[in-house]
Every structure is written in structure tokens, then in C-alpha cells.
Design an enzyme around this catalytic site. Sequence first.
Site, PDB file in Angstrom:
ATOM      1  N   ASP A  63       0.824  -1.203   0.000  1.00  9.49           N
ATOM      2  CA  ASP A  63       0.000   0.000   0.000  1.00  9.49           C
ATOM      3  C   ASP A  63       0.859   1.254   0.000  1.00  9.49           C
ATOM      4  OD1 ASP A  63      -2.341  -1.470   0.056  1.00  9.49           O
ATOM      5  OD2 ASP A  63      -2.533  -1.401   2.236  1.00  9.49           O
ATOM      6  N   TYR A 124       7.001  -9.744   6.881  1.00 14.47           N
ATOM      7  CA  TYR A 124       6.981  -8.298   7.106  1.00 14.47           C
ATOM      8  C   TYR A 124       7.538  -7.987   8.489  1.00 14.47           C
ATOM      9  CZ  TYR A 124       3.880  -7.300   3.112  1.00 14.47           C
ATOM     10  OH  TYR A 124       3.347  -7.142   1.867  1.00 14.47           O
TER      11      TYR A 124
END
EC number: 5.4.99.12
Length: 284
Positions: A63, A124
Site C-alpha cells: 500500500d 513483514y
Amino acid sequence: MSDEVRPGFVRVRLDLSYDGTEFSGWAKQAGGRRTVQGEIEDALRTVTRSRETYELTVAGRTDAGVHARGQVAHVDLPREVWVEHHAKLLKRLAGRLPKDVRVWALREAPGGFNARFSAVWRRYAYRVTDNPGGVDPLLRGHVLWHDWPLDVDVMNEAAGRLLGEHDFAAYCKRREGATTIRTLQELSLVRGDDGIVTATVRADAFCHNMVRSLIGALLFVGDGHRGPEWPGKVLAAGVRDSAVHVVRPHGLTLEEVGYPADELLAARSKEARNRRTLPGAGCC
């Protein structure tokens, strides 16, 4: 859907990283917004002197504002373009790309490789500090400031209840036709000597906003607003809870993407395209 490369083309794997601060995410968008995919495709077209734009497929779309240290993509290039340019392509891309995105490696991919569907996990890291003075100015673009003291032990207790294969609908922004069933392989938090708390989140795949929602729930536990059982209850409820905040994107970095052995790539790609259901779940 086949992963066979068209005759006369070569599939090339790219390993890359970027600072997401000034990007409107990975994927190209209408309206001229700056994206990572757009910058790399433009640079690739320029340095190979091609009229055509060769489209990238990425392991995980990020994003706006999210960073990547170990992103992976692939592109199918005409064999004559690859043969002519591959020896100097990396250096030429370095000279053409803006300074907030780098391609570190380019190589012909093994048979069956698909950057997105062949991946078996994505890892992540989310970084946050509860230092009452705020964030080190040199790290402000990569670390979230949380202005309540955090108990990392109780956050880890809560995180352990979320591991495994579940429907993460309560922690995802739904997309039409997409499943929210994922296998969360690791969710752990460690406080470094510098006081920064780093959450490691690894799963076979992630649905939209999943990592940032999970971190938002764990922060509420860590600062004492909710008990360690609460994130698990939200997961079991299967619906979005207004108390689960999607934390800001700048603390999130895609660190690494994992792939199986070369001989398993095609099978993994086929398996990843199958729509998943949980045991006992109804069909359709």
C-alpha cells in the site's frame, strides 16, 4: 492459468527494495500517481529502448507508504531484448531509477517461477517505539510512535493465539471474490536495545490491511486497553471490530519472500491459485 512463458520470451526475476514514503503503493494507478511498478516499468522501457511497456508481476502489492527491503517481481522480456541488454541492465537501471527504488538482482527465472503465486511465505516487519520523547528523527519515516508504554510479553501472549490457518476476515479489508483465509506462520515481537519494538509477521499470504490491523490490535493489548484474549476473540467473531485500528503504513516493511525449490515452483503456483476453505466450511 498457465505459467508457461510465451515462445520467444524470457522470464526474468527482479529482487528490489524501495522507500514507500513518496509512492502511492506498488500498483500502477490511473491519474498519474507515482507508483513503484510505474517507475520500474518506465525505467525498463527506457534503458532497453523498447516501444512496449513490459508489465511486472510482484510477490506482494504494498500500500501507499509501505516500504520493501526484499520485494520480488518478474517480467517477461523478448529473448532478443534480454540477450542484448542483460549484461548491463542492472547498472543502467541504477542510473535511470529514482533514488527511492533500487533493483539489486536480475536473472533468468527457473521454469514454473511466478513471483506472486510461487511464493510460500512473505515476511513483514512492523516497527514501533513507545519512547516518551517520540521517534528518532532519522527513523521517523520507518517507525511508528505509540504514546503509551507497551508490554511486549503480553503482546506476544496475545499474538500466539492468532497463529495457524484461520479466516482473517476480522482483520482484513474485504475484496469482492477474494478469500480471507490465511495461514499465519509467525507473529512475534522483540524490543531492541534501542527501545524499538519490532513485530515479525510471516504468512503464506496476506489479505488487504491484515498486517496493520493485527498490529493495531496488539498495540491495544500492549498498552493495557484490552486483555491478551481480545485479539483472538475478534478473530473468532469474523467481523471487523471498530476498536481494531489499521495503524499507519510507514512502520511496515516487506522484508523477505520465500520460494520452494526450483522443481516445486510450478506445483506451488498451481496450488496457490486454488480458492481455500477451512475444514468444515460450506461450499460456495
